[in-house]
Design an enzyme around this catalytic site. Structure first.
Site, PDB file in Angstrom:
ATOM      1  N   HIS A 125       0.231  -0.894  -0.075  1.00 54.12           N
ATOM      2  CA  HIS A 125       0.118   0.202  -0.050  1.00 54.12           C
ATOM      3  C   HIS A 125       0.986   1.264   0.039  1.00 54.12           C
ATOM      4  O   HIS A 125       0.435   1.942  -0.606  1.00 54.12           O
ATOM      5  CB  HIS A 125      -1.346  -0.433   1.165  1.00 54.12           C
ATOM      6  CG  HIS A 125      -2.499  -0.795   0.915  1.00 54.12           C
ATOM      7  ND1 HIS A 125      -3.849  -0.169   0.863  1.00 54.12           N
ATOM      8  CD2 HIS A 125      -2.451  -2.459   0.634  1.00 54.12           C
ATOM      9  CE1 HIS A 125      -4.160  -1.410   0.935  1.00 54.12           C
ATOM     10  NE2 HIS A 125      -3.426  -2.742   0.769  1.00 54.12           N
ATOM     11  N   HIS A 256      -3.354 -12.378  -1.770  1.00 61.00           N
ATOM     12  CA  HIS A 256      -4.695 -12.366  -1.245  1.00 61.00           C
ATOM     13  C   HIS A 256      -4.697 -13.551  -0.199  1.00 61.00           C
ATOM     14  O   HIS A 256      -5.365 -13.307   0.700  1.00 61.00           O
ATOM     15  CB  HIS A 256      -6.273 -12.018  -1.487  1.00 61.00           C
ATOM     16  CG  HIS A 256      -5.464  -9.731  -1.459  1.00 61.00           C
ATOM     17  ND1 HIS A 256      -4.998  -9.606  -2.820  1.00 61.00           N
ATOM     18  CD2 HIS A 256      -6.194  -8.874  -0.869  1.00 61.00           C
ATOM     19  CE1 HIS A 256      -5.485  -8.394  -3.238  1.00 61.00           C
ATOM     20  NE2 HIS A 256      -5.434  -7.785  -1.455  1.00 61.00           N
ATOM     21  N   THR A 257      -4.226 -14.485  -0.642  1.00 59.53           N
ATOM     22  CA  THR A 257      -4.164 -15.969   0.538  1.00 59.53           C
ATOM     23  C   THR A 257      -3.266 -16.177   1.436  1.00 59.53           C
ATOM     24  O   THR A 257      -3.351 -16.478   1.546  1.00 59.53           O
ATOM     25  CB  THR A 257      -4.523 -16.774  -1.254  1.00 59.53           C
ATOM     26  OG1 THR A 257      -2.869 -17.520  -1.857  1.00 59.53           O
ATOM     27  CG2 THR A 257      -4.847 -16.963  -1.876  1.00 59.53           C
ATOM     28  N   THR A 273      -9.411 -18.322   0.780  1.00 57.03           N
ATOM     29  CA  THR A 273      -9.322 -20.076   0.939  1.00 57.03           C
ATOM     30  C   THR A 273      -9.628 -20.910   2.018  1.00 57.03           C
ATOM     31  O   THR A 273      -8.459 -20.159   2.833  1.00 57.03           O
ATOM     32  CB  THR A 273      -7.941 -20.172  -0.246  1.00 57.03           C
ATOM     33  OG1 THR A 273      -7.010 -20.238   0.264  1.00 57.03           O
ATOM     34  CG2 THR A 273      -8.362 -20.104  -1.725  1.00 57.03           C
TER      35      THR A 273
END
Length: 274
Positions: A125, A256-257, A273
Site C-alpha cells: 500500500h 491475498h491468499t 481460501t
C-alpha cells in the site's frame, strides 16, 4: 630550522603516509557496505610501493603526502549522506547495528507475531498508490506514518498506521534513520516476511526517501488503490496505469491468499481460501 637529511624526511613521509592509510581504512570500516567503494577506499592514504618512493626526492614525497592529507581532510569535512553520518555515530557510540542484525530482528518479529501478511500489505500500500494514467505520481515514501491526513487516513490503509507500524516500532526506533529509512525498511521487511513464510529470497533496492509530512501523500485513494468488492473492470482501471497486465493482476490478487481478512480493516472476515 633543523635541517634533516633526505633519508630522514623519507622515513617521516612513510610514517605519515601509513598513518593516512590507517585513518582511511578506519573510515572505510565505519561506512562501507559490501560491494560499495567509499572515497576512503579509492585513492586516499594509499602508499606507493617502496621502490617507487625510493626514486622520489624529499620535496616530491612531502608534496604527495601534503596533497593526500589535504584531500583526506577535505573529504572528512564534507557533508556526508545521512546513512553515513548514522554509521559513523553508531561506531563512535560502540553500536553494533548492521544489515545482519536488522535481518535477524525482522525475522524474530515475523516469527513471534506471525505478522508477515500484514507487513506485506504495508509495503504494497505504500508503493501501490503510484499511477501513470489520468492520475500521476505516488511513491513508497512512508507517508502513512502521519495520520493527520493523507495516506495515513485512507480507509484502504486501515490497520497499517497503527497495527503494522506498532509491530515494527521497536525495529524502527533502533534502525531509523541511523541505518535505513522508513520507506526502505517497510519494503525490506516485506521481502524478509516472504522468505520467512517459505517464499523466495527477493533482492531489495535501497534509496527511498521518507516523506516529511502528510502533505507529501497522494491526494486520495480513489483511482489508486482497489476496492475488494468490485470486478475485473475496476481492477484494470486501477492497475493498467501502474503498468500491470491481466496476468500480473491475477498474480497480485492471488497474493491475498497470504494471511486473512479483518472485518474492521477491509470489511471482509476470514481467509480467501480454505
Amino acid at each position: 630550522m633543523v635541517k634533516r637529511s633526505s633519508s630522514s624526511v623519507m622515513a617521516a613521509a612513510v610514517v605519515l603516509s601509513g598513518t593516512c592509510a590507517g585513518v582511511g581504512q578506519t573510515f572505510s570500516s565505519l561506512v562501507a557496505r559490501p560491494g560499495v567503494q567509499t572515497h576512503a577506499q579509492v585513492g586516499v592514504g594509499a602508499q606507493r610501493p617502496a621502490a617507487q618512493m625510493g626514486g622520489m626526492d624529499a620535496s616530491s614525497v612531502l608534496g604527495a603526502v601534503a596533497l593526500a592529507a589535504a584531500t583526506w581532510n577535505a573529504r572528512r569535512r564534507a557533508p556526508k549522506p545521512p546513512h553515513q553520518r548514522g554509521c559513523i555515530a553508531m561506531a563512535a557510540r560502540g553500536g553494533d547495528l548492521s544489515f545482519e542484525t536488522l535481518v535477524s530482528d525482522l525475522e524474530t518479529v515475523m516469527k513471534a507475531k506471525n505478522c508477515g501478511a500484514l507487513i506485506i500489505r504495508l509495503a504494497w500500500h505504500d508503493a501501490g498508490v503510484f499511477s501513470n494514467g489520468a492520475l500521476k505520481g505516488g511513491c513508497p515514501n512512508a507517508a502513512m506514518r502521519f495520520t493527520d491526513g493523507g495516506e495515513g487516513s485512507f480507509g484502504a490503509n486501515a490497520g497499517l498506521p497503527d497495527v503494522a507500524l506498532g509491530l515494527l516500532k521497536p525495529i524502527t526506533d533502533k534502525y531509523v534513520p541511523a541505518l535505513i529509512s522508513n520507506a526502505d525498511l517497510w519494503q525490506f521487511a516485506a521481502n524478509v516476511a516472504i522468505r520467512v513464510m517459505g517464499g523466495p529470497s527477493i533482492k531489495t533496492r535501497f534509496g527511498r526517501k521518507d516523506a516529511a509530512s502528510s502533505a507529501e501523500s497522494v491526494e486520495s485513494q480513489e483511482g489508486r488503490l482497489p476496492d475488494g468488492d468490485k470486478g475485473i473492470d475496476h481492477l484494470r482501471d486501477i492497475f493498467y496505469p501502474k503498468g500491470f497486465d491481466d496476468k500480473a493482476i491475477v498474480a497480485l490478487s492471488g497474493a491475498h491468499t497470504v494471511g486473512g481478512c479483518k472485518l474492521e480493516r477491509s470489511g471482509f472476515e476470514g481467509y480467501w481460501t480454505e
